[in-house]
Design a protein around this motif. Structure first.
Motif, PDB file in Angstrom:
ATOM      1  N   PRO A 119      -4.016 -32.926  54.623  1.00 45.17           N
ATOM      2  CA  PRO A 119      -5.314 -32.251  55.001  1.00 45.17           C
ATOM      3  C   PRO A 119      -6.575 -33.258  54.427  1.00 45.17           C
ATOM      4  O   PRO A 119      -6.510 -33.308  52.866  1.00 45.17           O
ATOM      5  N   GLY A 120      -7.978 -33.031  54.024  1.00 46.49           N
ATOM      6  CA  GLY A 120      -8.836 -33.013  52.749  1.00 46.49           C
ATOM      7  C   GLY A 120      -9.716 -34.075  52.778  1.00 46.49           C
ATOM      8  O   GLY A 120     -10.132 -34.841  51.942  1.00 46.49           O
ATOM      9  N   VAL A 121      -9.563 -35.367  53.952  1.00 44.31           N
ATOM     10  CA  VAL A 121      -9.921 -36.570  53.709  1.00 44.31           C
ATOM     11  C   VAL A 121     -11.142 -36.762  54.330  1.00 44.31           C
ATOM     12  O   VAL A 121     -11.328 -35.966  55.706  1.00 44.31           O
ATOM     13  N   THR A 122     -11.848 -37.152  53.941  1.00 40.70           N
ATOM     14  CA  THR A 122     -13.159 -37.349  53.679  1.00 40.70           C
ATOM     15  C   THR A 122     -13.931 -38.576  54.470  1.00 40.70           C
ATOM     16  O   THR A 122     -12.809 -39.885  54.442  1.00 40.70           O
ATOM     17  N   ALA A 123     -14.898 -39.210  54.850  1.00 43.20           N
ATOM     18  CA  ALA A 123     -15.487 -40.751  54.893  1.00 43.20           C
ATOM     19  C   ALA A 123     -15.002 -41.342  53.987  1.00 43.20           C
ATOM     20  O   ALA A 123     -14.879 -42.189  54.115  1.00 43.20           O
ATOM     21  N   ASP A 124     -15.352 -40.571  52.709  1.00 45.94           N
ATOM     22  CA  ASP A 124     -15.633 -41.722  51.282  1.00 45.94           C
ATOM     23  C   ASP A 124     -14.127 -42.594  51.447  1.00 45.94           C
ATOM     24  O   ASP A 124     -14.369 -43.175  50.540  1.00 45.94           O
ATOM     25  N   ASP A 125     -13.070 -41.385  51.571  1.00 48.29           N
ATOM     26  CA  ASP A 125     -12.271 -41.724  51.059  1.00 48.29           C
ATOM     27  C   ASP A 125     -11.534 -42.913  52.627  1.00 48.29           C
ATOM     28  O   ASP A 125     -10.506 -43.238  52.060  1.00 48.29           O
ATOM     29  N   VAL A 126     -11.549 -42.619  53.277  1.00 49.46           N
ATOM     30  CA  VAL A 126     -11.218 -43.696  54.424  1.00 49.46           C
ATOM     31  C   VAL A 126     -11.691 -45.481  54.699  1.00 49.46           C
ATOM     32  O   VAL A 126     -11.724 -46.186  53.725  1.00 49.46           O
ATOM     33  N   LEU A 127     -12.903 -45.118  53.854  1.00 53.66           N
ATOM     34  CA  LEU A 127     -13.495 -46.656  53.024  1.00 53.66           C
ATOM     35  C   LEU A 127     -13.165 -45.989  52.289  1.00 53.66           C
ATOM     36  O   LEU A 127     -13.051 -47.872  52.089  1.00 53.66           O
ATOM     37  N   ASP A 128     -12.450 -46.219  51.155  1.00 49.59           N
ATOM     38  CA  ASP A 128     -11.551 -46.283  50.056  1.00 49.59           C
ATOM     39  C   ASP A 128     -10.338 -46.905  50.507  1.00 49.59           C
ATOM     40  O   ASP A 128      -9.819 -48.029  50.326  1.00 49.59           O
ATOM     41  N   ALA A 129      -9.955 -46.487  51.788  1.00 46.69           N
ATOM     42  CA  ALA A 129      -8.505 -47.011  52.366  1.00 46.69           C
ATOM     43  C   ALA A 129      -8.253 -48.321  53.287  1.00 46.69           C
ATOM     44  O   ALA A 129      -7.433 -48.651  53.932  1.00 46.69           O
ATOM     45  N   THR A 130      -9.767 -48.611  53.450  1.00 49.83           N
ATOM     46  CA  THR A 130      -9.476 -49.378  54.878  1.00 49.83           C
ATOM     47  C   THR A 130     -10.408 -51.035  53.909  1.00 49.83           C
ATOM     48  O   THR A 130     -10.851 -51.213  52.529  1.00 49.83           O
ATOM     49  N   ALA A 131      -8.919 -51.666  54.730  1.00 51.38           N
ATOM     50  CA  ALA A 131      -9.162 -53.550  53.973  1.00 51.38           C
ATOM     51  C   ALA A 131     -10.467 -54.249  55.190  1.00 51.38           C
ATOM     52  O   ALA A 131     -10.899 -54.831  54.052  1.00 51.38           O
TER      53      ALA A 131
END
Ligand code: 0L1
Ligand code: MG
Length: 260
Positions: A119-131
């Motif tokens: 849990p707790g994933v944010t939109a910013d986390d998604v951008l950080d994890a995206t190639a």
């Protein structure tokens, strides 16, 4: 009330895929199908597919835009899986003999560089994890008669997933405001839809965060290298013989697929 037999309904839907059958909706045949039961059927269906040697190439959201929710008469997003056998290259042709009554829709696709686990994933986390983010087209193909279903039905049916066409270009996740990416959707050269990334719950990365948090509830994660479909920005169009669907994206380039 009789308990829902998840394995039975998964086999029912797998037969629909294998034999190109239009099936009566599950909710027409049981007293009640909860969302939890629907995801349990979806998981059993995926297990059947993976048991035959398929692998997972990603995961998807469905019904993340008002256009799609209105088209299908459903008011919440849903989550599903992208088997590797369903991914095709930009410009591919798809043999309609493999499908039932497919439709096509333009999608934004996130290619992950790192795992994402709720849990707790944010939109910013998604951008950080995206190639990178690429354009795509999803071919959906409900296994239900007349493409007609309730939310639990479509969840059980792996959210109508059938094929994914991936764009060849792409951008870094922070190279551009993803909500501002424009998409023009053409069928045989005629524009049939237009939207921006903001159509996806206001922000495509937020959609992916919802998905990571959803799979996290089951102890699962979105994996590095996977393709994550954030949802269709416009409604879906019939994908019939001779149709060439082209999604033209600002900054992401064009994606096309033809039905034969
Ligand atoms: O990808 C999607 O939005 C599919 C969700 C299920 C509804 C449909 O089949 O259109
Ligand atoms: Mg879709």
């Amino acid at each position: 009330m009789t308990a829902i037999d998840h394995a039975h309904w998964a086999a029912y839907l797998a037969a629909g895929v294998d034999e190109r059958l239009e099936l009566p909706a599950i909710t027409k045949q049981v007293d009640e199908l909860s969302i939890a039961d629907a995801y349990a059927i979806q998981a059993a269906l995926l297990e059947l597919q993976l048991g035959r040697g398929d692998t997972l190439a990603g995961a998807k959201l469905g019904l993340t835009s008002v256009a799609k929710q209105e088209q299908m008469g459903v008011s919440e997003p849903c989550y599903g899986w992208v088997p590797a056998s369903t991914v095709v290259a930009n410009g591919a042709t798809i043999d309609l003999a493999e499908l039932i009554h497919p439709r096509c829709e333009p999608e934004l696709v996130f290619v992950l560089a790192q795992d994402l686990a709720g849990p707790g994933v944010t939109a910013d986390d998604v951008l950080d994890a995206t190639a990178k983010v690429v354009g795509g087209i999803e071919i959906i193909d409900s296994r239900y008669e007349a493409f007609s279903f309730t939310l639990p039905d479509v969840i059980a049916d792996n959210t109508s997933a059938a094929r994914v066409v991936l764009g060849t270009d792409g951008i870094g996740p922070r190279d551009h405001d993803l909500a501002a990416i424009e998409c023009w959707f053409d069928i045989n050269g005629e524009q049939v839809g237009e939207a921006t990334g903001a159509a996806l719950l206001g922000d495509p990365a937020t959609c992916v965060a919802h998905l990571a948090n959803h799979v996290g509830q089951a102890g699962l994660k979105l994996e590095a290298g996977w393709h994550i479909l954030a949802g269709a920005v416009t409604d879906a169009k019939p994908f019939t013989a001779g149709t060439t669907a082209t999604a033209r994206y600002s900054v992401l380039g064009d994606v096309s697929v033809t039905a034969v």
